[in-house]
Enzyme design. Structure first.
Site, PDB file in Angstrom:
ATOM      1  N   ARG A   1     -17.720  -3.884  10.548  1.00 33.21           N
ATOM      2  CA  ARG A   1     -16.275  -3.655  10.692  1.00 33.21           C
ATOM      3  C   ARG A   1     -16.037  -2.325  11.397  1.00 33.21           C
ATOM      4  NH1 ARG A   1     -12.473  -4.888   5.525  1.00 33.21           N
ATOM      5  NH2 ARG A   1     -11.556  -2.960   6.257  1.00 33.21           N
TER       6      ARG A   1
ATOM      7  N   ARG B   1       0.816  -1.209   0.000  1.00 33.19           N
ATOM      8  CA  ARG B   1       0.000   0.000   0.000  1.00 33.19           C
ATOM      9  C   ARG B   1       0.851   1.260   0.000  1.00 33.19           C
ATOM     10  NH1 ARG B   1      -4.758  -2.667   2.661  1.00 33.19           N
ATOM     11  NH2 ARG B   1      -6.428  -1.174   2.936  1.00 33.19           N
TER      12      ARG B   1
HETATM   13  P1  AMP Z   1      -8.186  -3.840   4.381  1.00 35.99           P
HETATM   14  O1  AMP Z   1      -8.985  -4.959   4.931  1.00 35.99           O
HETATM   15  O2  AMP Z   1      -7.198  -4.269   3.341  1.00 35.99           O
HETATM   16  O3  AMP Z   1      -9.032  -2.683   3.915  1.00 35.99           O
HETATM   17  O4  AMP Z   1      -7.298  -3.274   5.588  1.00 35.99           O
HETATM   18  C1  AMP Z   1      -7.908  -2.778   6.762  1.00 35.99           C
HETATM   19  C2  AMP Z   1      -6.915  -1.918   7.535  1.00 35.99           C
HETATM   20  O5  AMP Z   1      -5.770  -2.708   7.894  1.00 35.99           O
HETATM   21  C3  AMP Z   1      -6.337  -0.737   6.756  1.00 35.99           C
HETATM   22  O6  AMP Z   1      -7.178   0.395   6.790  1.00 35.99           O
HETATM   23  C4  AMP Z   1      -5.032  -0.515   7.520  1.00 35.99           C
HETATM   24  O7  AMP Z   1      -5.247   0.116   8.765  1.00 35.99           O
HETATM   25  C5  AMP Z   1      -4.583  -1.933   7.800  1.00 35.99           C
HETATM   26  N1  AMP Z   1      -3.766  -2.474   6.677  1.00 35.99           N
HETATM   27  C6  AMP Z   1      -4.064  -3.530   5.881  1.00 35.99           C
HETATM   28  N2  AMP Z   1      -3.109  -3.736   4.960  1.00 35.99           N
HETATM   29  C7  AMP Z   1      -2.183  -2.760   5.183  1.00 35.99           C
HETATM   30  C8  AMP Z   1      -0.964  -2.414   4.543  1.00 35.99           C
HETATM   31  N3  AMP Z   1      -0.505  -3.094   3.475  1.00 35.99           N
HETATM   32  N4  AMP Z   1      -0.263  -1.360   5.042  1.00 35.99           N
HETATM   33  C9  AMP Z   1      -0.705  -0.667   6.120  1.00 35.99           C
HETATM   34  N5  AMP Z   1      -1.853  -0.925   6.739  1.00 35.99           N
HETATM   35  C10 AMP Z   1      -2.598  -1.969   6.289  1.00 35.99           C
END
Ligand code: AMP
Length: 189
Positions: free
Chosen positions: A135, A90
């Site tokens: 969530r 990311r």
């Molecule tokens: P997601 O389910 O991929 O939308 O991720 C949910 C949350 O997890 C994000 O808003 C971040 O706080 C954290 N997160 C997930 N993947 C990453 C990543 N690659 N880098 C930093 N934070 C992450």
């Protein structure tokens, strides 16, 4: 079909849904740092304790934490045949770290699939998901932060992978089946 993939796109674009489809289609694991971090939070591990506040606010968890989580997962034997990265990398630093990890493992990323959907439609999807799944980061303030973080930190990775010649940009609007068919088309080697 290609089997070492990265799904890129804004929060709510459908990366997770499509990743699950690809798992059964390709027989390789989905690697979702978001899912792994949520599991760590639920289990109360050190990683979970460190990540929780950032996640609830919609901010990125520090690179070092996420990179370690992703590397450990990529080293699991089931990722030898391929993987579907969903939500990692990311940031530019994470993208460089991923390159280094894959060089060490002697594997290369074969496709980066970007799904695009109009931002208003995304916010609507996220609000709906908030009602269905509850969530903790699907509240208004966190949704806005996640969109901003995506635009500022993650969207620039599109150019990074375009420069590699592995980028495919697809329309993420449509039914799950329609979008899945577009992705499959882009994975024909
Ligand atoms: P997601 O389910 O991929 O939308 O991720 C949910 C949350 O997890 C994000 O808003 C971040 O706080 C954290 N997160 C997930 N993947 C990453 C990543 N690659 N880098 C930093 N934070 C992450």
């Amino acid at each position: 079909m290609l089997r070492r993939l990265l799904l890129l796109g804004a929060p709510g674009v459908g990366k997770g849904t499509q990743a699950v489809r690809l798992v059964s289609r390709l027989g390789v694991p989905q690697i979702s740092t978001g899912d792994m971090l949520r599991a760590a939070v639920a289990a109360g591990t050190d990683v979970g304790r460190e990540a929780r506040g950032y996640m609830d606010r919609g901010e990125l968890v520090p690179d070092a934490v996420v990179i370690a989580v992703a590397e450990a997962r990529l080293r699991q034997p089931d990722a030898e045949r391929g993987f579907i990265l969903d939500g990692f990398p990311r940031t530019a630093e994470q993208a460089r770290a991923l390159d280094a990890i894959l060089v060490k493992l002697g594997r290369a990323l074969e496709r980066c699939v970007v799904l695009s959907v109009d931002e208003q439609a995304l916010v609507e999807r996220l609000r709906k998901r908030a009602e269905l799944e509850g969530r903790s980061d699907d509240n208004e303030a966190a949704i806005r932060t996640r969109m901003q973080v995506y635009r500022k930190q993650t969207e620039p990775l599109i150019d990074y992978y375009r420069g590699r010649g592995i980028l495919v940009e697809l329309d993420g609007v449509g039914s799950v089946d329609e979008v899945a068919a577009r992705i499959e088309g882009a994975l024909a080697a």
